[in-house]
Design an enzyme around this catalytic site. Structure first.
Site, PDB file in Angstrom:
ATOM      1  N   PHE A 104      -0.962   3.990  -7.991  1.00 49.27           N
ATOM      2  CA  PHE A 104       0.649   4.131  -7.892  1.00 49.27           C
ATOM      3  C   PHE A 104       1.142   3.475  -9.222  1.00 49.27           C
ATOM      4  CE2 PHE A 104      -1.004   3.026  -3.337  1.00 49.27           C
ATOM      5  CZ  PHE A 104      -1.070   4.036  -3.031  1.00 49.27           C
ATOM      6  N   ASP A 129      -9.959   3.030   1.586  1.00 42.37           N
ATOM      7  CA  ASP A 129      -8.839   3.820   1.725  1.00 42.37           C
ATOM      8  C   ASP A 129      -8.955   4.943   1.333  1.00 42.37           C
ATOM      9  OD1 ASP A 129      -7.182   1.462   2.611  1.00 42.37           O
ATOM     10  OD2 ASP A 129      -6.852   0.658   0.985  1.00 42.37           O
ATOM     11  N   GLU A 176       7.817   1.698  -6.492  1.00 43.03           N
ATOM     12  CA  GLU A 176       7.407   1.446  -7.848  1.00 43.03           C
ATOM     13  C   GLU A 176       7.907   2.042  -8.852  1.00 43.03           C
ATOM     14  OE1 GLU A 176       5.875   2.764  -5.197  1.00 43.03           O
ATOM     15  OE2 GLU A 176       4.404   1.483  -4.587  1.00 43.03           O
ATOM     16  N   SER A 185      -3.449  -8.092  -2.627  1.00 34.93           N
ATOM     17  CA  SER A 185      -4.629  -7.522  -3.188  1.00 34.93           C
ATOM     18  C   SER A 185      -4.639  -7.689  -4.683  1.00 34.93           C
ATOM     19  CB  SER A 185      -4.619  -6.017  -2.916  1.00 34.93           C
ATOM     20  OG  SER A 185      -4.930  -5.789  -1.377  1.00 34.93           O
TER      21      SER A 185
END
Lengths: 312, 282
Positions: A81, A115, A56, A35
């Site tokens: 994120f 999403d 992350e 992505s």
């Protein structure tokens, strides 16, 4: 020169291009590479690509360590994120020490329409721009994305770039000189000025067309560097107009509208802010539904201009 | 014996000097992290004055080994070592945690020569160390990275993210040292947040694990050498230590995690330093 409408593909391709000669560039990914398009770099330079898994926080602090050995790490994830999940790591490991880490917040704003709210970032600009030393970029198209990625590599210090997941028509001039901090007039006008960022640049340009039909002349300025904000240029673009509108695909708290109002605090010009109004996102079949639902269409921008021009 | 008596004695004296420097930074009336600085002092002395490659003249020597104080609150012990290396004037020790001071309350790489990163928000130093290790490896550098972790700090989830990642990348130039003193800010780790089976945990994550008495200089040196020799991946040295080690009034007490000493305690502390010197010299 990019002709693509895809910002994220351009992001990945530009890094591949730069990484050929600049061996200091390294990429880190938290398993969203297909992505963010960091996957392009993985294919080209596997030895300089670190798949960090879905972790992350570790990715951000590890990037700090890599930068301390002279590398230029780009860390990649969805904007929500990249900015929020690793916030203290960005603050403590990276920005306090002013380290040369680049953060790509991909699928930013509402652009990851399917999403839903957990994956849509309406607060990343706010989180990132409050950090001292941080530069915050918000390109509106692929041309600007390419220019910015090149400038990010040249710039020493932490930079956050938020990138739209969906294709957007190119409106920037690929021949124009670019530097971080630059704001660009994309439509000339005299009655009001719209300061827009990201997808709202195109929406505002369409709004200017709508208003033109009504005899209202609107200037549209692409503010693609949120921080540092070029206040002199901003005040310059306000000269002669009767009202100011800000437009962003982000919360109206702590985003472009906030910093424009701050910059205009000594001005008597009325300001109307358009953005996501202190609420989270939601799922939809396509991006357009969300832009409509959250009032981010050209007609909404145009209405803000009418409002600001009729205010006393 | 692998290590000469002279070396052991020299390092033991260094460790005493490191503790003396820590005392200098916390005179009565001043608050400081005595407990967690003293517990890791022997390991730090071994690292800075024997195991690590450090330049006496250039804190930024590119071939140096790196040490990251992930348990950044115990930075006094690092300042104590850096002062011994001559990276700044000893007079700075008296100015720790003062306005405009070179020695900040937590590690600040921009202020203090020899400090390699910004740490203090717990749980991040192992990740930073891993990044350095990966960067050095890309450069084909022989330099090694040492991360000093607190046992209380192991409650931070990010530590375990880094533990997993270091194994994924087989970062054999990275050594983590856990200051396993069993006491954290407000009480024992057993009471606050009892993490069981620590040795098994690190092993299960794929690390080379060495468990030692962190106050036994021979064991410390052996572990550090074994870590260097291990090339399959990262090594964790789990060092059993005593919080406030060498200062009886403070040993094993959470109160001295971050506290000031009374005039009497301070006097006793200096007597302990003198007594330890006499013992080692004899």
């Amino acid at each position: 020169m990019r002709t693509s409408d895809s910002l994220r593909k351009t992001y990945g391709e530009t890094l591949v291009e730069l990484g050929k000669d600049n061996k200091a560039i390294v990429l880190m990914e938290a398993d969203l590479g297909n992505s963010t398009m960091s996957s392009l770099f993985a294919a080209a330079y596997p030895e300089r690509y670190f798949q960090m898994g879905i972790a992350e926080q570790n990715m951000a602090s590890t990037a700090a360590g890599l930068s301390l050995t002279g590398k230029i790490p780009f860390i990649n994830s969805f904007a929500v994120f990249a900015s929020g999940r690793a916030y203290d790591q960005i603050r403590s490991s990276i920005t306090i020490a002013d380290l040369n880490v680049k953060i790509c917040g991909s699928s930013a704003g509402l652009s990851d329409y399917g999403d839903g709210k957990t994956h849509q970032s309406i607060d990343d600009i706010a989180l990132m721009q409050v950090l001292p030393h941080m530069t915050v970029l918000s390109p509106c198209d692929a041309v600007e994305t390419e220019q910015m990625v090149k400038a990010m590599v040249e710039h020493k210090g932490p930079v956050y770039i938020r990138i739209n997941r969906n294709d957007l028509p190119v409106v920037s001039d690929p021949a124009a000189e670019y530097h971080i901090g630059k704001m660009t007039e994309v439509v000339g006008g005299t009655d009001a000025v719209i300061f827009a960022t990201g997808v709202m640049v195109q929406q505002s340009m369409a709004a200017a067309e709508l208003l033109k039909a009504e005899g209202v002349s609107v200037r549209v300025v692409n503010v693609s560097t949120i921080k540092p904000l070029d206040k002199d240029a901003l005040l310059g673009y306000c000269e002669g107009v009767r009202g100011v509108v800000t437009a962003e695909e982000h919360s109206t708290i702590g985003g472009l509208g906030s910093v424009v109002c701050q910059a205009l605090s000594k001005s008597k010009l009325p300001v109307e802010m358009l953005g996501v109004d202190d609420r989270y996102g939601t799922s939809a079949e396509n991006y357009d539904i969300l832009l409509r639902h959250y009032g981010l269409e050209p007609k909404d921008v145009a209405q803000k201009v009418r409002d600001v021009l009729s205010s006393k | 014996m692998k290590y000469s008596q002279e070396l052991i004695k020299e390092l033991q004296l260094k460790a005493i000097q490191v503790r003396a420097n820590i005392l200098e930074m916390i005179p009565p009336g001043k608050v400081g992290h005595l407990g967690g600085s003293s517990s890791i002092a022997d390991v730090m002395a071994a690292l800075y004055f024997h195991t690590m490659k450090v330049s006496k003249t250039d804190p930024k020597d590119p071939t140096r080994d790196r040490l990251i104080m992930s348990k950044g609150h115990a930075v006094l012990v690092q300042y104590a070592c850096l002062a011994e290396l001559g990276y700044f004037d000893r007079g700075e020790l008296g100015k720790v945690k003062t306005f405009n001071g070179m020695l900040q309350g937590h590690p600040d790489m921009d202020r203090t020569p020899g400090i390699e990163a910004v740490t203090g928000s717990l749980g991040q130093g192992l990740s930073v160390s891993l990044g350095m290790a990966l960067g050095l490896r890309l450069d084909k550098s022989a330099s090694r990275v040492y991360a000093i972790l607190g046992d209380g700090e192991l409650a931070e989830g990010q530590i375990w993210e880094a533990v997993m990642a270091a194994r994924v990348f087989r970062a054999s130039n990275l050594t983590a040292i856990v200051d396993w003193n069993g006491v954290q800010a407000t009480s024992t780790t057993a009471e606050i947040f009892p993490i069981e089976n620590l040795v098994e945990k690190w092993k299960a994550f794929g690390w080379n694990v060495i468990e030692i008495d962190g106050h036994d200089m021979v064991q410390v040196l052996e572990a550090l050498d074994a870590a260097k020799a291990y090339t399959e991946g990262p090594t964790a040295i789990l060092a059993h230590t005593v919080k406030g080690k060498c200062f009886p009034f403070a040993e094993g007490k959470a109160k001295y995690h971050n506290a000031s000493m009374t005039e009497d305690e301070y006097k006793v502390a200096w007597e302990c330093i003198a007594e330890m010197r006499r013992e080692v010299e004899a």
